[in-house]
Scaffold this motif. Structure first.
Motif, mmCIF file in Angstrom:
data_model
loop_
_atom_site.group_PDB
_atom_site.id
_atom_site.type_symbol
_atom_site.label_atom_id
_atom_site.label_comp_id
_atom_site.label_asym_id
_atom_site.label_seq_id
_atom_site.Cartn_x
_atom_site.Cartn_y
_atom_site.Cartn_z
ATOM 1 N N THR A 8 67.047 6.274 11.538
ATOM 2 C CA THR A 8 65.849 6.486 10.714
ATOM 3 C C THR A 8 66.179 6.402 9.235
ATOM 4 O O THR A 8 65.470 5.739 8.468
ATOM 5 C CB THR A 8 65.215 7.857 11.036
ATOM 6 N N THR A 34 62.714 12.196 14.579
ATOM 7 C CA THR A 34 63.630 11.201 15.130
ATOM 8 C C THR A 34 64.625 11.795 16.117
ATOM 9 O O THR A 34 64.960 12.977 16.036
ATOM 10 C CB THR A 34 64.396 10.499 13.982
ATOM 11 N N ASP A 58 59.454 6.093 13.958
ATOM 12 C CA ASP A 58 60.002 7.419 13.643
ATOM 13 C C ASP A 58 59.216 8.131 12.545
ATOM 14 O O ASP A 58 59.342 9.342 12.363
ATOM 15 C CB ASP A 58 61.463 7.304 13.174
#
Length: 248
Positions: A108, A102, A228
Motif C-alpha cells: 500500500t 491493508t 486498499d
C-alpha cells in the motif's frame, strides 16, 4: 464548506458514481467486517459498526451485502487488516489525507507513494498536513428535512457544534467522540440521515485554479482506484467559475 460538498458534487456531476459503485460497496464491506471484528457483531452494541452499516445503507448497498460482511467477521474470515493514514501534497500545495485498510503495509505504501508522484503530488511524513484538519463527525440531511432554522435547533438540542445549510442539503458537524450520540438524537427528531461518518474537516484551505483542480481530480481518482484506499480528503477551495469550467 471548503471542498467537501464540492467534491461530492464533482463525483456526482461527472457521472463517476456507477463506475465507483462496485468499489464503494467493497470498501464499505471491508469497513463493516473490520468494525464487527473489533467490537460486537451487533450494530446496536457497536457504535463503529452501526455507523458503517448506516453509511452502507446511505449508499444503497443491498442488505444481503451488509449481512454477509458481518457474518464474515463472526466466522473469523477475511484478512487481518490494519488501518493506516498517509499524508501528502497535491498540486499547488493542496493537502491530501489518504485513509487505507491493508493486509500488506509495504504494498500500500509503495502504491500510494507512486500514485502521488505520477500525479503531480508528493507523499509527506505522518503529521505533515494533518494539522490543517480536525477530526469531526459529519451528518448529512437532504434539503427537504426541514428549513435551516429547524435543523439548527434540532442540531443544538442533539449536541452538535455547527450546521451548514444550502440548497444541496444540511451538513451537521459534531465532536468526533459525540457522533454516535448526536446521530441517534437527530434520527429520533428528523428521521434517517443521508450520511453519518467521521471525516477530516479542513481548518485552512488552498485556493485552486482550473489546471490545479484538473490535476488534483486525477490524483484523487487514481488514489480511489486503489482497493486498499478507503477514503481521500483534500483541503481545496475552488470558485464556482473554476468548477463550472471543469464541467465543460
Amino acid at each position: 464548506m471548503a471542498g467537501h460538498s464540492k467534491w461530492a458534487n464533482i463525483q456526482h456531476r461527472k457521472g463517476r458514481q456507477d463506475k465507483l459503485r462496485a468499489k464503494i460497496f467493497s470498501k464499505l464491506s471491508k469497513e463493516i467486517t473490520i468494525a464487527a471484528k473489533m467490537g460486537d457483531p451487533d450494530p446496536e452494541k457497536n457504535p463503529r459498526l452501526r455507523l458503517a452499516v448506516k453509511e452502507a445503507k446511505g449508499q444503497s448497498m443491498p442488505k444481503d451485502n451488509i449481512e454477509r460482511a458481518i457474518k464474515k467477521a463472526i466466522g473469523g474470515e477475511g484478512e487481518e487488516y490494519e488501518e493506516i493514514r498517509y499524508e501528502g501534497y497535491g498540486p499547488n500545495g493542496v493537502a491530501v489525507i489518504v485513509e487505507a485498510m491493508t493486509d500488506n503495509r509495504n504494498r500500500t505504501a509503495s502504491t500510494v507513494r507512486s500514485t502521488f508522484t505520477k500525479n503531480g503530488g508528493n507523499l509527506g511524513e505522518t503529521g505533515s498536513v494533518g494539522f490543517m484538519f480536525e477530526r469531526k463527525g459529519e451528518i448529512i440531511y437532504p434539503a427537504d428535512a426541514g428549513d435551516a432554522d429547524d435543523i439548527m435547533m434540532a442540531a443544538i438540542e442533539a449536541g452538535a457544534e455547527d450546521v451548514e445549510s444550502s440548497e444541496d442539503g444540511h451538513v451537521i458537524y459534531c465532536a468526533d467522540t459525540d457522533l454516535n450520540e448526536v446521530a441517534n438524537a437527530l434520527e429520533a427528531d428528523l428521521g434517517e440521515s443521508e450520511s453519518t461518518k467521521l471525516i477530516w474537516k479542513p481548518t485552512t484551505t488552498t485556493e485552486m485554479d482550473v489546471d490545479g483542480m484538473t490535476t488534483l481530480m486525477k490524483l484523487v481518482d487514481a488514489l480511489e482506484e486503489d482497493d486498499d484506499v478507503q477514503r481521500v480528503t483534500t483541503n481545496f477551495e475552488a470558485s464556482d467559475e473554476v468548477m463550472a469550467q471543469l464541467d465543460g
